[in-house]
Design a protein around this motif. Sequence first.
Motif: not given
Lengths: 73, 357
Positions: B154-158
């Motif tokens: 659940p981070d900016v890689s989404c």
Amino acid sequence: MVILFINNHGGGFADHIEVAEATTVADLFEERLPGCRAEDFLIRVNRQPASADQVLQAGDRVSMTPTKIEGAR
Amino acid sequence: MTQPTRLLLRAAGRLSNFWRSRAQLLAREEPYRLRYVRHHLEALQGALDRLDKAHGLGLELVLPTLRLEILGHLERLRQAGSEAKDAMLRPGVQAPGAGAFLEELRQLEDDFADFSVDWRQKAIRVTTEPITLRDIYLGPFAIQFHWERLLHQPDVSCFDIVALDPHPAAANDRVTHPHVKDRSLCAGDASVPIRKALEQGRLADAFYLVRSVLEHYNPGSPHIALDEWEGTDCHDCGRNVGDDDRWCCEACGCDFCDDCIGNCASCDATRCHGCLMRCDVCNEPCCARCLETCAGSGNECCRHCRASCSQCGATVARDDCDEAGRCPSCQPTSIPEPNPPENTHDPDPEPARPASP
């Protein structure tokens, strides 16, 4: 009175906090983000744009999100 | 474009389901980690029992092996304990309901242009205004949140950041923004608040934070600095070159294209054509450090073409030295051989021609 305060600066958290009656948006900003400039933040009350002198009400949802935030590589 | 409420409700429901799945995953993690601790604890206990027994029976030879085994169990137990502690301390995740996500989506729709739900890619997509940083136009960007990625991280890689009117760096067209490479945002200071916002289902806040990074430039840590965004002009021919094709002359410090740069034939240093000179003997290009003025001739010679006189030590062109390595000044003056006396004995006299009849 209790409001939901969402601080997207630094650690970024959402918490219910106690504030005094008649607290304005500007008061809360100064108290919670000392040293920061309000114009560098997107401030919303109950998801709507808010003026500095808007008086907060119990149960309000206040979010403060920096608009100048440094990315990296 | 405003989405019909039916579509927004559907998207909100889908998002809520994903957050709930994630919460269930996290809830299962704590007992799983604790079971792992118990497993290693029992293995350690068994090894300790065997150690006691070996001591009691005086089995000295087996002790080193048992000690190694116990050390291994201790390490694994330490690691399992640390992971269990993290899982236990992690605050319980409460998945926001579909109603909360509907509000988030409505807020995104109000605040961004071109809000849409891409069902095929399973993504929420918004568009920024065209972005210009330090007078460099980068164009508008689509910010795409791929909700399936939330289960893994659940981070900016989404998020994918797609340049809609790409003006990439001259040096690398995969860099469409100083903080975006291959559609991935390097969120820097925004990483933690983005993660927190996603963990708590504050989707709109996560989008605002992504936009804030895109609209601001951190000169301390870009993929490619804006100063070099348009590439560099070759100091010699003026051709615009990206970083991969740019060469810096080590002498004058200017940037050159690969046609206008060379190397010293002697020390291999990188030099522009203006900073390379020719050896007077071999005619190879050399840097000023590798050329030396030779005594006598005054020629500029590279290290391969010069030598020290074996007699006086002066630096001279190697070609000017004799076989003994002496410079022209030290070579013995040649004494002219005396003329042979007339009417000397000829060892092999030509036979006298017979007199004509």
